[in-house]
Write a protein that holds these residues in place. Structure first.
Motif, PDB file in Angstrom:
ATOM      1  N   ILE A  83       0.863  -1.177   0.000  1.00 25.45           N
ATOM      2  CA  ILE A  83       0.000   0.000   0.000  1.00 25.45           C
ATOM      3  C   ILE A  83       0.899   1.226   0.000  1.00 25.45           C
ATOM      4  O   ILE A  83       1.889   1.277   0.744  1.00 25.45           O
ATOM      5  N   LEU A  84       0.576   2.200  -0.836  1.00 25.18           N
ATOM      6  CA  LEU A  84       1.373   3.427  -0.891  1.00 25.18           C
ATOM      7  C   LEU A  84       0.882   4.416   0.156  1.00 25.18           C
ATOM      8  O   LEU A  84      -0.316   4.659   0.298  1.00 25.18           O
ATOM      9  N   HIS A  85       1.844   4.982   0.880  1.00 23.05           N
ATOM     10  CA  HIS A  85       1.551   6.049   1.848  1.00 23.05           C
ATOM     11  C   HIS A  85       2.567   7.153   1.650  1.00 23.05           C
ATOM     12  O   HIS A  85       3.766   6.884   1.512  1.00 23.05           O
ATOM     13  N   ASP A  86       2.091   8.403   1.664  1.00 23.48           N
ATOM     14  CA  ASP A  86       2.969   9.550   1.451  1.00 23.48           C
ATOM     15  C   ASP A  86       2.568  10.657   2.417  1.00 23.48           C
ATOM     16  O   ASP A  86       1.402  11.054   2.455  1.00 23.48           O
ATOM     17  N   TRP A  87       3.539  11.145   3.214  1.00 22.75           N
ATOM     18  CA  TRP A  87       3.216  12.155   4.219  1.00 22.75           C
ATOM     19  C   TRP A  87       2.740  13.464   3.595  1.00 22.75           C
ATOM     20  O   TRP A  87       1.812  14.089   4.104  1.00 22.75           O
ATOM     21  N   ASP A  88       3.347  13.895   2.496  1.00 26.19           N
ATOM     22  CA  ASP A  88       2.888  15.130   1.859  1.00 26.19           C
ATOM     23  C   ASP A  88       1.445  15.003   1.399  1.00 26.19           C
ATOM     24  O   ASP A  88       0.635  15.927   1.547  1.00 26.19           O
ATOM     25  N   ASN A  89       1.103  13.855   0.836  1.00 30.77           N
ATOM     26  CA  ASN A  89      -0.282  13.635   0.430  1.00 30.77           C
ATOM     27  C   ASN A  89      -1.211  13.656   1.628  1.00 30.77           C
ATOM     28  O   ASN A  89      -2.310  14.226   1.572  1.00 30.77           O
ATOM     29  N   TRP A  90      -0.807  13.042   2.730  1.00 27.42           N
ATOM     30  CA  TRP A  90      -1.629  13.017   3.942  1.00 27.42           C
ATOM     31  C   TRP A  90      -1.938  14.436   4.405  1.00 27.42           C
ATOM     32  O   TRP A  90      -3.081  14.777   4.726  1.00 27.42           O
ATOM     33  N   ARG A  91      -0.909  15.266   4.429  1.00 25.46           N
ATOM     34  CA  ARG A  91      -1.098  16.652   4.871  1.00 25.46           C
ATOM     35  C   ARG A  91      -1.985  17.430   3.897  1.00 25.46           C
ATOM     36  O   ARG A  91      -2.735  18.318   4.308  1.00 25.46           O
ATOM     37  N   ALA A  92      -1.890  17.099   2.623  1.00 24.58           N
ATOM     38  CA  ALA A  92      -2.631  17.850   1.613  1.00 24.58           C
ATOM     39  C   ALA A  92      -4.071  17.375   1.466  1.00 24.58           C
ATOM     40  O   ALA A  92      -5.000  18.186   1.374  1.00 24.58           O
ATOM     41  N   VAL A  93      -4.284  16.054   1.443  1.00 22.81           N
ATOM     42  CA  VAL A  93      -5.617  15.532   1.165  1.00 22.81           C
ATOM     43  C   VAL A  93      -6.602  15.885   2.275  1.00 22.81           C
ATOM     44  O   VAL A  93      -7.820  15.974   2.045  1.00 22.81           O
ATOM     45  N   GLU A  94      -6.097  16.127   3.490  1.00 20.78           N
ATOM     46  CA  GLU A  94      -6.973  16.486   4.599  1.00 20.78           C
ATOM     47  C   GLU A  94      -7.046  17.997   4.795  1.00 20.78           C
ATOM     48  O   GLU A  94      -7.446  18.467   5.856  1.00 20.78           O
ATOM     49  N   GLY A  95      -6.681  18.753   3.755  1.00 21.34           N
ATOM     50  CA  GLY A  95      -6.731  20.212   3.824  1.00 21.34           C
ATOM     51  C   GLY A  95      -8.142  20.755   3.704  1.00 21.34           C
ATOM     52  O   GLY A  95      -9.131  20.020   3.595  1.00 21.34           O
ATOM     53  N   ASP A  96      -8.222  22.081   3.708  1.00 17.83           N
ATOM     54  CA  ASP A  96      -9.514  22.774   3.665  1.00 17.83           C
ATOM     55  C   ASP A  96     -10.046  22.889   2.236  1.00 17.83           C
ATOM     56  O   ASP A  96      -9.318  22.732   1.262  1.00 17.83           O
ATOM     57  N   ALA A  97     -11.325  23.229   2.154  1.00 14.20           N
ATOM     58  CA  ALA A  97     -11.968  23.672   0.911  1.00 14.20           C
ATOM     59  C   ALA A  97     -11.861  22.647  -0.214  1.00 14.20           C
ATOM     60  O   ALA A  97     -11.574  22.992  -1.361  1.00 14.20           O
ATOM     61  N   HIS A  98     -12.102  21.384   0.119  1.00 10.88           N
ATOM     62  CA  HIS A  98     -12.097  20.322  -0.871  1.00 10.88           C
ATOM     63  C   HIS A  98     -13.538  19.947  -1.222  1.00 10.88           C
ATOM     64  O   HIS A  98     -14.478  20.309  -0.508  1.00 10.88           O
TER      65      HIS A  98
END
Length: 656
Positions: free
Chosen positions: A394-409
């Motif tokens: 399974i792929l996990h990426d910290w930058d993606n984690w921080r970004a995907v849970e951001g605001d205004a999505h």
């Protein structure tokens, strides 16, 4: 390591020398071989600036050496002494709203503070010089639980450090403006001094600004670690160093990046006894921590012998569960099992946290279980340094984690639940999984699963495409490939960098209402739906209701020698299990052991001369497992067996 090490956090400064004598006796009886010592000793060894008092700690280290207990020697810098905050209040951290955090607990320092780093470095220099050749020293424990409480600091010291970090990253202000899309909302900067941490704002902040501050904050904390690590290595280059990651996955700290700076990685793990699936959550974390160092054995630095003290309701571990969960960590790659802590504290904030020696002393259920586990681990030393292998990732990426849970999505997507939605069906099917960074060489895996990789670089997209073309099987879930590394949306239809390999285009997101669902052939979908236009992919399942009725929900695309699947929704658990069973069967990914009862975990560690099959019964019922071939029962009769009877919470380790 020539054994599975066993022990816990040892805090002798909380006790009299008379108790230290009893500690040595009890450690010997319990089979303790390694303790983390000195973690919170700064104020005791340096009661005033530059006035060091190591006499008592010399005795502690000598005691450990005399009784054959190794020291995981901490650098003592996790909690600055009160005098440092009084002398230099500028080291204290601030929240985004400007609230200053004061002494009285722990980790009360700004990670960017040069003053904190200077004083910490002085102490570490003293420790390295004094104990570098001590016979008890086995490994250095740098800091402790970095980012646990002070994850980001928004003070003026951090602001200046952030500007320096940005100058190093972008070179000039025009490049920053381009990468941050600052023409939006009149945010264009003309000078570095105009940039501040993303403090409390009227409304949504700039996503690129917030993402870079998360990256910077991680780097600032890492720099604290590196300052100490480099001092240690200058004095003791042959003594390994580690630090303990907290939780099973911790958002502020990128474990992949940090692992590169350590000789061995360590994890603190506290599954909740009230959660009947907590062992699955633990399994995900153990698979990740094993993967961050390329499969190298890791250290379980902390776990609770029984109850913790920080949940609203703190359940004890039922008889046998501490043993079971300890063996689970070993099965998934750990070469050490340690606890917080050795002796239960009399006072302080953690006095109700369980310990190897409880308030009730040695004549307690917990300590008797501690002693029994120590004997068991000592007899299974041959397992040390064997490795876990996986065919799925399974792929996990910290930058993606921080970004995907951001605001205004378009909708709320939480990454860890997304991982669990994909991981759990594989775990329940007894499939071993690595949890890897997108930059990892994927060629050895038959199956790669990509849950919600919203932030996707062109480099990663190209690697995934090559992986499928070469014969790999890829599963990609919705809201993937939406933005680049700087939170800039891809144009031309989502998921732009993966359109070719997936054989489709997403025209619109149709997120579902909170708690809502949508019908899908064979079940239902949750969280999300999308308007999918196929461009070569075959439709495996369609939406069966609403505006998307009859449109593709799940697709499959033959690409080169491989196959790429796409999930435009999150299938309900039963449908996800059915789907992933089909996918892994087509990919040739087999369970460790077929036909196992529910809640029995099976995993294999491969050694130079033998393989070791672990069977862990996470249920409260007795079960019997038939083996495909005779194996030696290491924890039972040490004889060859063809079946194993596991009691409730039982464990078997079999050599074959």
């Amino acid at each position: 390591m020539n054994r599975i090490h066993y022990g816990g956090d040892y805090n002798p400064e909380q006790w009299s020398p008379e108790v230290w004598t009893e500690d040595m006796k009890l450690m010997t009886e319990a089979g303790v071989s390694l303790v983390s010592v000195g973690i919170f000793s700064w104020a005791t060894v340096e009661p005033a600036p530059g006035a060091y008092d190591f006499g008592w700690f010399d005795q502690v280290m000598d005691n450990l050496a005399q009784y054959g207990v190794g020291a995981s020697l901490a650098t003592m810098t996790a909690s600055p002494p009160p005098w440092l905050s009084v002398k230099h209040p500028e080291i204290l951290p601030e929240r985004a709203d400007g609230t200053r955090l004061w002494p009285g607990s722990r980790q009360h320092y700004c990670p960017s503070s040069p003053i904190y780093r200077e004083y910490a470095g002085r102490l570490v220099e003293q420790l390295a010089q004094r104990y570098g050749d001590h016979p008890a020293l086995k490994i250095w424990h740098i800091g402790n639980e970095y980012g646990c409480h002070t994850r980001q600091c928004f003070c003026d010291v951090s602001a200046e450090d952030f500007r320096r970090w940005l100058r190093d990253r972008y070179g000039d202000i025009d490049a920053l403006n381009e990468n941050w899309s600052t023409t939006f909302w009149s945010q264009r900067y003309s000078d570095w001094a105009e940039i501040f941490p993303p403090r409390a704002m009227p409304t949504f902040g700039n996503p690129a600004h917030k993402l870079d501050f998360a990256r910077f904050s991680d780097d600032a904390i890492l720099q604290c670690y590196l300052v100490e690590r480099d001092i240690i290595r200058a004095h003791t280059p042959d003594v390994p160093v580690t630090t303990n990651f907290i939780g099973l996955v911790h958002k502020p700290i990128d474990s992949y990046k940090w692992a590169a700076e350590q000789d061995v990685v360590s994890l603190d793990s506290y599954p909740d006894p009230y959660d009947r699936r907590s062992h699955v959550e633990a399994a995900f974390g153990y698979d990740l921590i094993r993967s961050v160092k390329g499969g190298q054995p890791w250290l379980l630095m902390e776990q609770a012998p029984s109850a913790v003290n920080w949940r609203p309701r703190n359940a004890p571990k039922a008889p046998g569960v501490m043993r079971l969960w300890s063996w689970q960590a070993i099965a998934q790659g750990a070469d050490a099992v340690l606890f917080f802590q050795w002796r239960q504290a009399v006072g302080g904030a953690e006095k109700f946290h369980s310990a190897m020696v409880p308030h009730g002393g040695a004549d307690t259920r917990t300590h008797r279980e501690v002693q029994a586990l120590g004997r068991e681990l000592a007899a299974a030393s041959e397992i040390a340094d064997s490795r876990v292998r996986a065919e799925a990732a399974i792929l996990h990426d910290w930058d993606n984690w921080r970004a995907v849970e951001g605001d205004a999505h378009p909708g709320v997507v939480e990454l860890l639940p997304a991982h669990r939605a994909h991981f759990d069906p594989l775990f329940d099917a007894h499939v071993t999984v690595d949890v890897v960074h997108p930059a990892t060489d994927l060629s050895a895996y038959k199956l790669v699963v990509v849950p919600n990789l919203y932030l996707l670089s062109q480099v990663t997209a190209a690697a995934l495409t090559r992986y499928v073309a070469a014969g790999g099987t890829l599963v990609v879930s919705f809201f993937t490939g939406i933005v680049d590394e700087q939170e800039r949306a891809y144009l031309g239809g989502y998921p732009a960098p993966l359109r070719e390999v997936l054989g489709l285009k997403i025209d619109e997101f149709w997120p579902l209402p909170v708690g809502g669902s949508i019908g899908v052939d064979g079940g239902s979908g949750t969280i999300w739906s999308e308007w999918i236009e196929t461009e070569g992919a075959e439709t495996v399942a369609t939406f069966t209701e609403g505006e998307l009725a009859g449109r593709p929900a799940i697709t499959r695309h033959q690409y080169g020698d491989g196959v790429a699947w796409y999930l435009g929704t999150r299938p309900n658990p039963a449908l996800m299990r059915t789907l992933l069973d089909r996918v892994r069967a087509e990919a040739g990914v087999e369970p460790v052991l077929p036909g196992l009862p529910d809640d029995v975990q099976a995993i294999v560690r491969h050694g130079a001369e033998a393989d070791y099959l672990f069977l862990l019964n996470h249920s409260a019922s007795d079960v019997t497992v038939t083996l495909p071939a005779p194996a030696v029962d290491l924890l039972g009769s040490d004889a060859s067996v063809t079946s194993v009877s596991l009691t409730a919470h039982g464990v078997a380790v079999l050599r074959h």
